[in-house]
Design an enzyme around this catalytic site. Structure first.
Site, short mmCIF file in Angstrom:
data_model
loop_
_atom_site.label_atom_id
_atom_site.label_comp_id
_atom_site.label_asym_id
_atom_site.label_seq_id
_atom_site.Cartn_x
_atom_site.Cartn_y
_atom_site.Cartn_z
N SER A 120 96.57 36.98 61.20
CA SER A 120 97.61 36.42 62.07
C SER A 120 97.60 34.90 62.05
CB SER A 120 97.47 36.91 63.51
OG SER A 120 96.21 37.36 63.81
N HIS A 141 101.83 41.29 58.27
CA HIS A 141 101.36 41.06 59.63
C HIS A 141 102.03 42.01 60.61
CE1 HIS A 141 101.03 38.24 63.32
NE2 HIS A 141 99.93 38.94 63.19
N GLU A 153 105.75 41.31 59.76
CA GLU A 153 106.10 40.11 59.01
C GLU A 153 105.52 40.23 57.60
OE1 GLU A 153 106.14 36.67 62.43
OE2 GLU A 153 104.19 37.25 61.65
N ASN A 191 104.60 34.08 66.04
CA ASN A 191 103.70 33.19 66.77
C ASN A 191 104.18 31.74 66.76
OD1 ASN A 191 101.98 35.14 67.66
ND2 ASN A 191 100.57 34.96 65.94
N1 LIG Z 1 94.34 42.80 67.51
C1 LIG Z 1 95.56 42.33 67.39
O1 LIG Z 1 96.37 42.33 68.34
C2 LIG Z 1 96.03 41.78 66.07
C3 LIG Z 1 97.40 41.64 65.83
C4 LIG Z 1 97.85 41.21 64.58
C5 LIG Z 1 96.93 40.90 63.59
N2 LIG Z 1 95.59 41.03 63.85
C6 LIG Z 1 94.67 40.73 62.74
O2 LIG Z 1 94.23 41.96 62.19
C7 LIG Z 1 92.90 41.84 61.70
C8 LIG Z 1 92.02 42.89 62.35
O3 LIG Z 1 92.03 42.71 63.74
P1 LIG Z 1 91.53 43.85 64.74
O4 LIG Z 1 91.98 43.44 66.10
O5 LIG Z 1 91.90 45.17 64.21
O6 LIG Z 1 89.95 43.65 64.63
P2 LIG Z 1 88.80 44.70 65.01
O7 LIG Z 1 87.60 43.88 65.28
O8 LIG Z 1 89.28 45.66 66.03
O9 LIG Z 1 88.57 45.52 63.65
C9 LIG Z 1 88.05 44.94 62.48
C10 LIG Z 1 87.36 46.05 61.70
O10 LIG Z 1 87.03 45.55 60.42
C11 LIG Z 1 85.74 46.02 60.08
N3 LIG Z 1 85.19 45.10 59.09
C12 LIG Z 1 84.70 43.86 59.27
N4 LIG Z 1 84.33 43.33 58.10
C13 LIG Z 1 84.61 44.26 57.14
C14 LIG Z 1 84.47 44.30 55.74
N5 LIG Z 1 83.97 43.26 55.08
N6 LIG Z 1 84.87 45.41 55.08
C15 LIG Z 1 85.38 46.47 55.73
N7 LIG Z 1 85.52 46.50 57.08
C16 LIG Z 1 85.15 45.39 57.77
C17 LIG Z 1 84.98 46.05 61.38
O11 LIG Z 1 83.89 46.94 61.29
C18 LIG Z 1 86.06 46.55 62.35
O12 LIG Z 1 86.07 47.94 62.45
C19 LIG Z 1 92.50 40.39 61.97
O13 LIG Z 1 92.77 39.63 60.83
C20 LIG Z 1 93.41 40.00 63.12
O14 LIG Z 1 93.63 38.62 63.19
C21 LIG Z 1 95.12 41.48 65.05
#
Ligand SMILES: NC(=O)c1ccc[n+]([C@@H]2O[C@H](COP(=O)([O-])OP(=O)(O)OC[C@H]3O[C@@H](n4cnc5c(N)ncnc54)[C@H](O)[C@@H]3O)[C@@H](O)[C@H]2O)c1
Length: 506
Positions: A120, A141, A153, A191
């Site tokens: 993001s 995204h 996106e 954003n």
């Molecule tokens: N949470 C939101 O509202 C949101 C919205 C849009 C985008 N994002 C983006 O999405 C991505 C994930 O966010 P999230 O909220 O799902 O995070 P999260 O912490 O809930 O999940 C991340 C997952 O990735 C796994 N992980 C970490 N390193 C890894 C690797 N090297 N290989 C495989 N798995 C791995 C972790 O074990 C975890 O299960 C981020 O880049 C975040 O910025 C999040």
């Protein structure tokens, strides 16, 4: 254009789960892998739970549910992604971790597999530069919760192949989501466009024009937004939104439009994050927000002589309203005990000084939302309490009223003009097309309309006048009107008018 059938989802956290569900429901074979043992099983359980609930509620047939769940393939090794046409990465938001997995993925998948990141806030080009073939990398995204937020996106980084961007758009739209294409610029579309609500809301509070609660209420009840900026910050957590504010400002090379408010850092330091810490801009009691009681409408003491500025947009309607409330209309401001004005972009003090009106007897009424909705009254530093109360009494009989302090533009005017100005700058810079920006904001932020349409509803000329007045009164560069806006207003065109296609090379 690549035909996408098999999709790998790397990371099975909050976003990974939603992405798995969306693709499986839309008929794609989804491979799920996470670095943490048991994370994929938890994600599959989570998605199954949601799908079973849909079956129980009669929203989904048993057979469809079984087919959907059978499309999710849990993987114990990322090597199982080898046959995927697309891999969507949704791991932690860390540039080094993302670059490492993209480099690793290139060694696993076929040469024509598309690699997409759900980042993001990171620059997609920086992730892509870890790959031998950056042209296969793009941003994808999604918003949380993925199946319900009907927009994604698609980020075209500088080296992304146009056919991959087209393939991702086709894929997203086959899932019933709107796929909007944006350049790899800070905050992408949603954003970026969402900044104005926060920066201007904070600035209004910083200048003591209104309280956070009043700003929220006006944005909801007068401007028709689902939420105001302060309740949104409390929901997201100021620790999180504060970081986004600073990062977008820095990434845009300290562009004044995005300058964060000095009100934020001390509140983060004090742990006033919002709902999750029990206190933010609001207090929470057992998770329930504690709102302060609304001010009582004062009673009108006898008849009062009122002069309504003939330049007021709603002069006639205002006159009728106050007469019905017990006022006697007079022809000259000198004969009035109460003067009502309706400025666009000007504060009461300057408006009165320029027209030789007595600010002590003056109250302004916001023309923007119209008089049917929540009414905003604005007073100058010298407006007498009896005049303020009389205006509140006259206008508060059949509608809610909020009284704010002097401000260069009322709350709704300032925030809407800022949102429109930022949107104009987004399209001016070619970060997205008009249609993509409009849909991204409507679907991603839940605004009542796209930002340029909101501008059209007020009128481009009005928006420009508000911004020019704000810039003049404050001397703050953040209010300088976008070229897109001033050009279209001067040409008599709508804000939705796209740039004419350029001929020639490049
Ligand atoms: N949470 C939101 O509202 C949101 C919205 C849009 C985008 N994002 C983006 O999405 C991505 C994930 O966010 P999230 O909220 O799902 O995070 P999260 O912490 O809930 O999940 C991340 C997952 O990735 C796994 N992980 C970490 N390193 C890894 C690797 N090297 N290989 C495989 N798995 C791995 C972790 O074990 C975890 O299960 C981020 O880049 C975040 O910025 C999040």
């Amino acid at each position: 254009m690549k035909d996408i059938r098999r999709i790998g989802v790397l990371g099975a956290g909050t976003m990974g789960r939603g992405i798995i569900q969306l693709f499986a429901q839309s008929g794609y074979e989804v491979y799920s892998y996470d670095a943490v043992d048991g994370a994929v099983a938890k994600a599959v359980d989570f998605v199954s739970g949601l799908i079973e609930r849909a079956v129980d509620k009669g929203r989904l047939k048993r057979e469809e549910a079984d087919v959907t769940l059978a499309r999710i393939i849990p993987c114990s090794d990322v090597a199982e992604f080898a046959g995927c046409d697309l891999v969507v990465e949704a791991i932690i938001e860390n540039i080094d971790a993302k670059r490492a997995v993209f480099e690793m993925l290139e060694g696993v998948v076929a040469s024509d597999c598309i690699l997409a990141s759900n980042t993001s806030s990171l620059t997609v080009a920086e992730i892509a530069s870890a790959c031998k073939h950056p042209e296969r990398v793009a941003g994808l995204h999604f918003f949380n919760p993925v199946p319900l937020m009907k927009v994604a996106e698609i980020i075209a980084a500088v080296r992304s192949a146009p056919e991959h961007i087209a393939a991702l758009k086709t894929l997203i739209e086959s899932c019933g989501h709107r796929g909007v294409v944006a350049e790899d610029q800070p905050g992408f579309l949603v954003n970026h466009a969402g900044r104005g609500l926060y920066t201007e809301g904070l600035r209004i509070v910083e200048d003591q024009c209104a309280s956070p609660e009043d700003v929220d209420r006006l944005m909801r009840e007068a401007a028709g937004f689902k939420m105001g900026p302060f309740e949104l910050m409390d929901l997201t957590g100021l620790d999180v939104s504060g970081k986004v504010m600073s990062s977008i400002y820095e990434q845009f090379q300290q562009e004044p439009r995005f300058r964060p408010s000095p009100l934020v850092a001390p509140r983060i330091a004090a742990g006033l994050f919002g709902r999750k810490t029990g206190e933010g801009w609001y207090r929470y009691d057992n998770g329930q927000r504690v709102d302060s009681p609304t001010a009582e409408t004062p009673a009108l003491a006898g008849t009062i002589a009122v002069w309504v500025d003939p330049d007021a947009d709603q002069c006639a309607a205002l006159g009728e309203l106050v007469s019905a409330g017990g006022a006697r209309l007079v022809e000259q401001p000198a004969d009035a005990e109460l003067i009502l004005i309706q400025p666009w972009g000007w504060d009461v003090s300057i408006y009165c000084a320029e027209r030789d009106l007595d600010a002590r007897r003056c109250v302004a009424v916001d023309p923007l939302p119209g008089l049917d909705k929540h009414r905003t009254l604005m007073i100058s530093p010298v407006t007498e309490a009896r005049c303020r109360d009389a205006a509140h009494a006259l206008l508060g009989q059949n509608a809610a009223v909020t009284v704010i302090n002097d401000s260069p533009g009322f709350v709704c005017q300032r925030i809407l003009a800022t949102i429109v100005n930022i949107a104009c700058n987004i399209v001016q810079r070619g970060i997205a097309s008009v249609a993509d920006l409009e849909d991204a904001v409507r679907l991603g932020l839940g605004y009542p309309a796209g930002p340029l349409t909101l501008g059209e509803q007020v009128g481009g000329e009005r928006i420009l006048a508000i911004l020019e007045a704000m810039e003049l009164q404050t001397g703050d560069m953040r209010y300088r009107p976008a070229l897109w806006l001033s050009r279209r207003v001067r040409l008599g065109q709508t804000l939705l008018t796209a740039e004419a296609p350029r001929s020639g090379r490049g």
